[in-house]
Design a protein around this motif. Structure first.
Motif, short mmCIF file in Angstrom:
data_model
loop_
_atom_site.label_atom_id
_atom_site.label_comp_id
_atom_site.label_asym_id
_atom_site.label_seq_id
_atom_site.Cartn_x
_atom_site.Cartn_y
_atom_site.Cartn_z
N THR A 1 -10.47 -1.22 21.00
CA THR A 1 -9.29 -0.36 21.11
C THR A 1 -9.32 0.43 22.41
O THR A 1 -8.31 0.50 23.12
CB THR A 1 -9.23 0.61 19.91
OG1 THR A 1 -9.12 -0.13 18.69
CG2 THR A 1 -8.03 1.54 20.04
N ILE A 2 -10.46 1.02 22.72
CA ILE A 2 -10.58 1.81 23.94
C ILE A 2 -10.38 0.93 25.17
O ILE A 2 -9.71 1.33 26.14
CB ILE A 2 -11.95 2.52 23.99
CG1 ILE A 2 -12.11 3.45 22.79
CG2 ILE A 2 -12.10 3.29 25.30
CD1 ILE A 2 -11.02 4.50 22.65
N SER A 3 -10.93 -0.28 25.13
CA SER A 3 -10.77 -1.21 26.25
C SER A 3 -9.30 -1.58 26.45
O SER A 3 -8.82 -1.66 27.59
CB SER A 3 -11.59 -2.48 25.99
OG SER A 3 -11.40 -3.43 27.01
N LEU A 4 -8.60 -1.79 25.34
CA LEU A 4 -7.16 -2.08 25.41
C LEU A 4 -6.42 -0.93 26.07
O LEU A 4 -5.60 -1.13 26.99
CB LEU A 4 -6.60 -2.33 24.02
CG LEU A 4 -5.07 -2.22 23.84
CD1 LEU A 4 -4.35 -3.28 24.65
CD2 LEU A 4 -4.69 -2.29 22.38
N MET A 5 -6.67 0.28 25.63
CA MET A 5 -5.98 1.44 26.17
C MET A 5 -6.25 1.59 27.66
O MET A 5 -5.34 1.82 28.46
CB MET A 5 -6.40 2.70 25.41
CG MET A 5 -5.97 2.74 23.96
SD MET A 5 -6.63 4.17 23.04
CE MET A 5 -5.74 5.51 23.82
N GLU A 6 -7.51 1.44 28.05
CA GLU A 6 -7.85 1.56 29.47
C GLU A 6 -7.18 0.46 30.29
O GLU A 6 -6.69 0.72 31.39
CB GLU A 6 -9.37 1.51 29.65
CG GLU A 6 -10.09 2.74 29.14
CD GLU A 6 -11.46 2.92 29.77
OE1 GLU A 6 -11.91 2.00 30.49
OE2 GLU A 6 -12.07 3.98 29.55
N SER A 7 -7.16 -0.75 29.77
CA SER A 7 -6.54 -1.86 30.48
C SER A 7 -5.06 -1.61 30.71
O SER A 7 -4.52 -1.87 31.79
CB SER A 7 -6.75 -3.16 29.68
OG SER A 7 -6.08 -4.24 30.29
N VAL A 8 -4.37 -1.08 29.68
CA VAL A 8 -2.94 -0.80 29.80
C VAL A 8 -2.69 0.29 30.84
O VAL A 8 -1.78 0.17 31.67
CB VAL A 8 -2.34 -0.40 28.43
CG1 VAL A 8 -0.92 0.11 28.59
CG2 VAL A 8 -2.37 -1.57 27.47
N LEU A 9 -3.50 1.33 30.81
CA LEU A 9 -3.30 2.41 31.78
C LEU A 9 -3.56 1.95 33.21
O LEU A 9 -2.84 2.34 34.14
CB LEU A 9 -4.20 3.60 31.44
CG LEU A 9 -3.94 4.32 30.12
CD1 LEU A 9 -4.69 5.64 30.08
CD2 LEU A 9 -2.46 4.56 29.89
N LYS A 10 -4.56 1.10 33.38
CA LYS A 10 -4.86 0.60 34.73
C LYS A 10 -3.76 -0.32 35.24
O LYS A 10 -3.40 -0.27 36.42
CB LYS A 10 -6.21 -0.13 34.72
CG LYS A 10 -7.41 0.80 34.70
CD LYS A 10 -8.71 0.05 34.95
CE LYS A 10 -9.12 -0.77 33.74
NZ LYS A 10 -10.47 -1.36 33.91
N SER A 11 -3.23 -1.17 34.37
CA SER A 11 -2.22 -2.14 34.82
C SER A 11 -0.83 -1.54 34.93
O SER A 11 -0.06 -1.89 35.83
CB SER A 11 -2.19 -3.35 33.88
OG SER A 11 -1.77 -2.97 32.57
N GLU A 12 -0.47 -0.62 34.03
CA GLU A 12 0.89 -0.09 33.97
C GLU A 12 1.07 1.20 34.76
O GLU A 12 2.19 1.52 35.17
CB GLU A 12 1.31 0.12 32.51
CG GLU A 12 1.41 -1.15 31.70
CD GLU A 12 2.50 -2.07 32.21
OE1 GLU A 12 3.60 -1.59 32.55
OE2 GLU A 12 2.25 -3.29 32.27
N LYS A 13 0.00 1.95 34.92
CA LYS A 13 0.05 3.23 35.66
C LYS A 13 1.23 4.11 35.21
O LYS A 13 2.13 4.44 35.97
CB LYS A 13 0.15 2.95 37.16
CG LYS A 13 -1.08 2.24 37.72
CD LYS A 13 -0.93 1.95 39.19
CE LYS A 13 -2.22 1.38 39.78
NZ LYS A 13 -2.67 0.13 39.10
N PRO A 14 1.22 4.51 33.95
CA PRO A 14 2.34 5.29 33.41
C PRO A 14 2.37 6.73 33.90
O PRO A 14 1.36 7.26 34.37
CB PRO A 14 2.10 5.24 31.89
CG PRO A 14 0.61 5.14 31.78
CD PRO A 14 0.18 4.27 32.93
#
Length: 325
Positions: free
Chosen positions: A61-74
């Motif tokens: 779960t944490i890896s997913l969240m980090e991956s999304v933040l890195k790729s999407e830069k919200p």
């Protein structure tokens, strides 16, 4: 009969005192720091939902969240409930540690974030909704507020977003607490919360001399969500029957009357991620983000992204980001 009247009087009196106190508390609240559109006129929101964090840190779960933040830069992250699973978090120390596992992701990337609680966050947990939001609010980049006009609720607040020139507010986010359970099933947005939404909407319109286009986020879907699901007129996946709010106190009718909220997104149903329109308002789901909760084989965890265009604030631009690991 006299005893019954006295009991009713005490209930009404205590609720009146609570209402006055909470109203005063709301007036003193302010947004911790500004949100604003980028120089290119866009603003991106990521919605994580149903993380269901437990004492043992779920690395996927944490890896997913980090991956999304890195790729999407919200520019903003919104958590729409069941952030933790209170059934496994019985002490204050455990709750703080579990919340920290979630919070540290946004704090690491210095992304503003906010929370609406769900039905499992406080279930059999020693910390109530206000106490949990107090923990979330202690983080530097968290914008949550623990205000609510309803006893036992916390987290009815709004977030204003400034234009790219930082000169005026042009968009707004309503966060609401849809509760947990009631005698008929899943809880619901109450009349008092609806009055709060209407009062704040009128105040914003008066202050800015126009309706401020808005999104609204909470955990348990409205009953109108089921109408969209049964109609088949939607975008995305519908893999389960909608577990909606047990009672309709009129929020959707209020949204139509006020005319400022363009879209309402929730969580709760882990294998639905669809959205559709009804009477000019979009109702939809995020994408289940947590690996501790139930899911469906082949239905990847992920997040929902929203990209708001400063030049076309009425247009909904949303898509799902999936875990590719």
């Amino acid at each position: 009969m006299l005893r019954y009247i006295l009991e009713k009087f005490m209930i009404v009196f205590s609720e009146l005192i609570y209402f006055i106190f909470e109203r005063e508390k709301q007036d003193k609240l302010s947004q911790k720091f500004k949100l604003k559109f980028r120089k290119d006129g866009t603003f991106k929101i990521i919605q994580f939902t149903d993380i269901h964090a437990r004492p043992k840190k779920n690395e996927k779960t944490i890896s997913l969240m980090e991956s999304v933040l890195k790729s999407e830069k919200p520019d903003l992250v919104i958590l729409t409930g069941d952030c933790i699973d209170g059934r496994y978090c019985r002490s204050e120390e455990v709750v703080k540690n579990v919340i920290h596992n979630i919070a540290s992701v946004m704090e690491k990337y210095k992304v503003p974030w906010s929370v609406a609680l769900g039905n499992h966050d406080c279930e059999f947990c020693s910390l109530n909704r206000e106490q949990q939001l107090e923990i979330y609010m202690s983080y530097d980049y968290n914008l949550s507020q623990r205000f609510s006009r309803v006893i036992g609720r916390a987290g009815d607040y709004n977030l204003l977003i400034m234009d790219s020139k930082d000169s005026k507010a042009v968009f707004n986010i309503f966060m609401m607490d849809s509760g947990d359970y009631c005698f008929r099933g899943y809880d619901y947005i109450t009349k008092r919360q609806i009055h709060w939404y209407e009062s704040l909407s009128n105040k914003l319109e008066k202050n800015f001399h126009k309706k401020i286009p808005s999104f609204m986020f909470f955990h348990i879907p409205l009953r109108q969500q089921k109408i969209i699901g049964k109609s088949g007129a939607f975008h995305g996946n519908r893999n389960e029957n909608e577990c909606v709010q047990a009672v309709d106190r009129g929020l959707f009718d209020s949204l139509k009357k006020m005319g400022n909220v363009k879209a309402v997104f929730c969580g709760h149903d882990h294998t639905n991620d669809y959205y559709g329109d009804i009477d000019g308002i979009t109702l939809g789901y995020g994408r289940c983000s947590g690996y501790n909760g139930y899911c469906k084989e082949g239905f990847s965890r992920g997040a929902r992204a929203f990209v708001i265009d400063e030049k076309n604030l009425e247009k909904l631009n949303t898509y799902v980001v999936l875990d590719e690991s």
